[in-house]
Design a protein around this motif. Structure first.
Motif, PDB file in Angstrom:
ATOM      1  N   ASP A  13       0.822  -1.192   0.000  1.00  0.00           N
ATOM      2  CA  ASP A  13       0.000   0.000   0.000  1.00  0.00           C
ATOM      3  C   ASP A  13       0.867   1.258   0.000  1.00  0.00           C
ATOM      4  O   ASP A  13       2.094   1.191  -0.020  1.00  0.00           O
ATOM      5  N   SER A  14       0.214   2.422   0.005  1.00  0.00           N
ATOM      6  CA  SER A  14       0.953   3.679  -0.108  1.00  0.00           C
ATOM      7  C   SER A  14       1.799   3.970   1.119  1.00  0.00           C
ATOM      8  O   SER A  14       2.680   4.830   1.071  1.00  0.00           O
ATOM      9  N   GLN A  15       1.554   3.240   2.217  1.00  0.00           N
ATOM     10  CA  GLN A  15       2.382   3.370   3.412  1.00  0.00           C
ATOM     11  C   GLN A  15       3.456   2.276   3.499  1.00  0.00           C
ATOM     12  O   GLN A  15       4.070   2.071   4.539  1.00  0.00           O
ATOM     13  N   ASN A  16       3.635   1.549   2.381  1.00  0.00           N
ATOM     14  CA  ASN A  16       4.624   0.470   2.293  1.00  0.00           C
ATOM     15  C   ASN A  16       4.334  -0.691   3.236  1.00  0.00           C
ATOM     16  O   ASN A  16       5.249  -1.395   3.667  1.00  0.00           O
ATOM     17  N   ASN A  17       3.075  -0.909   3.558  1.00  0.00           N
ATOM     18  CA  ASN A  17       2.679  -2.107   4.296  1.00  0.00           C
ATOM     19  C   ASN A  17       2.580  -3.256   3.301  1.00  0.00           C
ATOM     20  O   ASN A  17       1.812  -3.187   2.343  1.00  0.00           O
ATOM     21  N   ARG A  18       3.370  -4.301   3.512  1.00  0.00           N
ATOM     22  CA  ARG A  18       3.481  -5.391   2.550  1.00  0.00           C
ATOM     23  C   ARG A  18       2.663  -6.600   2.999  1.00  0.00           C
ATOM     24  O   ARG A  18       2.746  -7.029   4.147  1.00  0.00           O
ATOM     25  N   THR A  19       1.854  -7.136   2.103  1.00  0.00           N
ATOM     26  CA  THR A  19       1.088  -8.338   2.373  1.00  0.00           C
ATOM     27  C   THR A  19       1.202  -9.263   1.163  1.00  0.00           C
ATOM     28  O   THR A  19       1.561  -8.830   0.077  1.00  0.00           O
ATOM     29  N   ALA A  20       0.904 -10.532   1.340  1.00  0.00           N
ATOM     30  CA  ALA A  20       1.059 -11.502   0.257  1.00  0.00           C
ATOM     31  C   ALA A  20      -0.002 -12.581   0.324  1.00  0.00           C
ATOM     32  O   ALA A  20      -0.493 -12.909   1.390  1.00  0.00           O
ATOM     33  N   VAL A  21      -0.375 -13.109  -0.821  1.00  0.00           N
ATOM     34  CA  VAL A  21      -1.348 -14.200  -0.917  1.00  0.00           C
ATOM     35  C   VAL A  21      -0.724 -15.339  -1.707  1.00  0.00           C
ATOM     36  O   VAL A  21      -0.153 -15.106  -2.773  1.00  0.00           O
ATOM     37  N   LYS A  22      -0.811 -16.530  -1.189  1.00  0.00           N
ATOM     38  CA  LYS A  22      -0.290 -17.711  -1.861  1.00  0.00           C
ATOM     39  C   LYS A  22      -1.434 -18.677  -2.145  1.00  0.00           C
ATOM     40  O   LYS A  22      -2.288 -18.906  -1.282  1.00  0.00           O
ATOM     41  N   LEU A  23      -1.434 -19.241  -3.355  1.00  0.00           N
ATOM     42  CA  LEU A  23      -2.516 -20.125  -3.786  1.00  0.00           C
ATOM     43  C   LEU A  23      -2.027 -21.562  -3.926  1.00  0.00           C
ATOM     44  O   LEU A  23      -0.846 -21.818  -4.170  1.00  0.00           O
ATOM     45  N   SER A  24      -2.971 -22.491  -3.809  1.00  0.00           N
ATOM     46  CA  SER A  24      -2.685 -23.903  -4.061  1.00  0.00           C
ATOM     47  C   SER A  24      -3.958 -24.564  -4.578  1.00  0.00           C
ATOM     48  O   SER A  24      -5.056 -24.019  -4.449  1.00  0.00           O
ATOM     49  N   ASN A  25      -3.806 -25.749  -5.175  1.00  0.00           N
ATOM     50  CA  ASN A  25      -4.948 -26.503  -5.694  1.00  0.00           C
ATOM     51  C   ASN A  25      -5.785 -25.678  -6.675  1.00  0.00           C
ATOM     52  O   ASN A  25      -7.006 -25.694  -6.632  1.00  0.00           O
ATOM     53  N   GLN A  26      -5.092 -24.979  -7.596  1.00  0.00           N
ATOM     54  CA  GLN A  26      -5.795 -24.168  -8.585  1.00  0.00           C
ATOM     55  C   GLN A  26      -6.546 -25.056  -9.567  1.00  0.00           C
ATOM     56  O   GLN A  26      -6.011 -26.041 -10.064  1.00  0.00           O
ATOM     57  N   ARG A  27      -7.782 -24.683  -9.870  1.00  0.00           N
ATOM     58  CA  ARG A  27      -8.605 -25.389 -10.854  1.00  0.00           C
ATOM     59  C   ARG A  27      -9.248 -24.352 -11.764  1.00  0.00           C
ATOM     60  O   ARG A  27      -9.835 -23.374 -11.293  1.00  0.00           O
ATOM     61  N   TYR A  28      -9.134 -24.589 -13.073  1.00  0.00           N
ATOM     62  CA  TYR A  28      -9.636 -23.637 -14.048  1.00  0.00           C
ATOM     63  C   TYR A  28     -10.839 -24.196 -14.796  1.00  0.00           C
ATOM     64  O   TYR A  28     -10.970 -25.407 -14.993  1.00  0.00           O
ATOM     65  N   GLY A  29     -11.717 -23.271 -15.228  1.00  0.00           N
ATOM     66  CA  GLY A  29     -12.854 -23.663 -16.053  1.00  0.00           C
ATOM     67  C   GLY A  29     -13.909 -24.472 -15.329  1.00  0.00           C
ATOM     68  O   GLY A  29     -14.713 -25.146 -15.973  1.00  0.00           O
ATOM     69  N   VAL A  30     -13.936 -24.399 -14.016  1.00  0.00           N
ATOM     70  CA  VAL A  30     -14.932 -25.152 -13.254  1.00  0.00           C
ATOM     71  C   VAL A  30     -16.240 -24.364 -13.207  1.00  0.00           C
ATOM     72  O   VAL A  30     -16.238 -23.127 -13.275  1.00  0.00           O
ATOM     73  N   PRO A  31     -17.392 -25.062 -13.100  1.00  0.00           N
ATOM     74  CA  PRO A  31     -18.668 -24.325 -13.015  1.00  0.00           C
ATOM     75  C   PRO A  31     -18.727 -23.473 -11.746  1.00  0.00           C
ATOM     76  O   PRO A  31     -18.459 -23.955 -10.656  1.00  0.00           O
ATOM     77  N   VAL A  32     -19.068 -22.208 -11.913  1.00  0.00           N
ATOM     78  CA  VAL A  32     -19.214 -21.291 -10.780  1.00  0.00           C
ATOM     79  C   VAL A  32     -20.505 -20.504 -10.980  1.00  0.00           C
ATOM     80  O   VAL A  32     -20.654 -19.770 -11.959  1.00  0.00           O
ATOM     81  N   ALA A  33     -21.434 -20.663 -10.067  1.00  0.00           N
ATOM     82  CA  ALA A  33     -22.712 -19.961 -10.158  1.00  0.00           C
ATOM     83  C   ALA A  33     -22.555 -18.506  -9.712  1.00  0.00           C
ATOM     84  O   ALA A  33     -21.732 -18.187  -8.841  1.00  0.00           O
ATOM     85  N   ASP A  34     -23.338 -17.605 -10.293  1.00  0.00           N
ATOM     86  CA  ASP A  34     -23.292 -16.206  -9.898  1.00  0.00           C
ATOM     87  C   ASP A  34     -23.681 -16.021  -8.438  1.00  0.00           C
ATOM     88  O   ASP A  34     -23.297 -15.027  -7.805  1.00  0.00           O
ATOM     89  N   SER A  35     -24.425 -16.958  -7.900  1.00  0.00           N
ATOM     90  CA  SER A  35     -24.830 -16.866  -6.495  1.00  0.00           C
ATOM     91  C   SER A  35     -23.631 -16.911  -5.541  1.00  0.00           C
ATOM     92  O   SER A  35     -23.741 -16.501  -4.381  1.00  0.00           O
ATOM     93  N   ALA A  36     -22.481 -17.384  -6.038  1.00  0.00           N
ATOM     94  CA  ALA A  36     -21.286 -17.428  -5.196  1.00  0.00           C
ATOM     95  C   ALA A  36     -20.798 -16.036  -4.821  1.00  0.00           C
ATOM     96  O   ALA A  36     -20.015 -15.878  -3.882  1.00  0.00           O
ATOM     97  N   PHE A  37     -21.284 -15.017  -5.538  1.00  0.00           N
ATOM     98  CA  PHE A  37     -20.818 -13.655  -5.296  1.00  0.00           C
ATOM     99  C   PHE A  37     -21.894 -12.787  -4.648  1.00  0.00           C
ATOM    100  O   PHE A  37     -21.832 -11.566  -4.686  1.00  0.00           O
ATOM    101  N   ARG A  38     -22.842 -13.453  -4.025  1.00  0.00           N
ATOM    102  CA  ARG A  38     -23.847 -12.749  -3.232  1.00  0.00           C
ATOM    103  C   ARG A  38     -23.487 -12.846  -1.758  1.00  0.00           C
ATOM    104  O   ARG A  38     -22.732 -13.722  -1.353  1.00  0.00           O
ATOM    105  N   TRP A  39     -24.018 -11.948  -0.985  1.00  0.00           N
ATOM    106  CA  TRP A  39     -23.714 -11.938   0.447  1.00  0.00           C
ATOM    107  C   TRP A  39     -24.896 -11.374   1.216  1.00  0.00           C
ATOM    108  O   TRP A  39     -25.758 -10.691   0.669  1.00  0.00           O
ATOM    109  N   THR A  40     -24.923 -11.681   2.489  1.00  0.00           N
ATOM    110  CA  THR A  40     -25.996 -11.232   3.365  1.00  0.00           C
ATOM    111  C   THR A  40     -25.535 -10.018   4.161  1.00  0.00           C
ATOM    112  O   THR A  40     -24.477 -10.043   4.792  1.00  0.00           O
TER     113      THR A  40
END
Length: 217
Positions: free
Chosen positions: A179-206
């Motif tokens: 960020d602009s204050q030089n706070n460093r964060t990182a994200v690491k991924l595993s078990n990546q899967r591409y082209g899998v069915p994903v419903a739009d409902s996965a991006f809804r929230w309460t």
């Protein structure tokens, strides 16, 4: 728990918070001139229609959370945290929303104001705001993206492994946000899967706010 959940709220760059820090060696400027891999990263982002992965996230204090990441282009993303963590981050194609169910707080930002926009907006052209950062490892491709006109939006460095079977020959390994204050964060991924069915409902929230409506669903 509150100390763990506080970090993502601090800045837009920290919204993506991260995992176990992994190094992205910075080479001399002369070694950063080769930008021939930028079209490959553009091709990767445009080729990924959907992706699921496990993520591990560490904040700047060294506290670690895990969960599942879901991406659906264009612009949809969900960080579903591990059981017992009352935090959810969702992108609906236009904005990123952070929901803290413990304190019933909701924060929302345009995707374009977040470093994540470089990863989940296929219309962006990395040649205009990205550069290849040499890592010293030919199997690893690192691309840094930032808007020089909007330094407050922060910087994201996306890290890929070259992998022929993956989209555009690249496998997204993770990213580092600064960020602009030089706070460093990182994200690491595993078990990546591409082209899998994903419903739009996965991006809804309460909406947890009193008398709030279920925004996004």
């Amino acid at each position: 728990m509150k100390r763990i959940l506080a970090s993502p709220i601090l800045t837009l760059a920290a919204l993506t918070l991260a995992i176990a820090p992994f190094a992205v060696p910075m080479m001399p400027a002369a070694a950063q001139e080769d930008q021939s891999d930028l079209p490959k990263v553009n091709a990767y982002i445009r080729a990924v229609t959907t992706m699921t992965a496990n993520f591990s996230q560490t904040d700047r204090n060294g506290q670690t959370l895990t969960g599942q990441l879901i991406i659906k282009q264009p612009g949809k993303i969900r960080f579903q945290y591990q059981k017992g963590v009352p935090l959810l981050i969702v992108g609906d194609g236009k904005a990123l929303t952070m929901i803290d169910y413990e304190v019933r707080q909701v924060q929302r930002w345009p995707i374009g104001n977040s470093p994540l926009g470089a990863l989940i907006d296929p219309s962006k052209d990395l040649s205009k705001f990205g550069k290849v950062i040499q890592t010293g490892d030919p199997t690893i491709l690192s691309v840094q993206a930032r808007d020089p006109k909007r330094p407050e939006y922060g910087t994201i460095t996306m890290i890929f492994k070259r992998d022929a079977p993956s989209p555009a020959g690249l496998q997204l390994y993770g990213w580092v946000a600064l960020d602009s204050q030089n706070n460093r964060t990182a994200v690491k991924l595993s078990n990546q899967r591409y082209g899998v069915p994903v419903a739009d409902s996965a991006f809804r929230w309460t909406d947890p706010r009193p008398k709030g409506r279920a925004a996004g669903g």
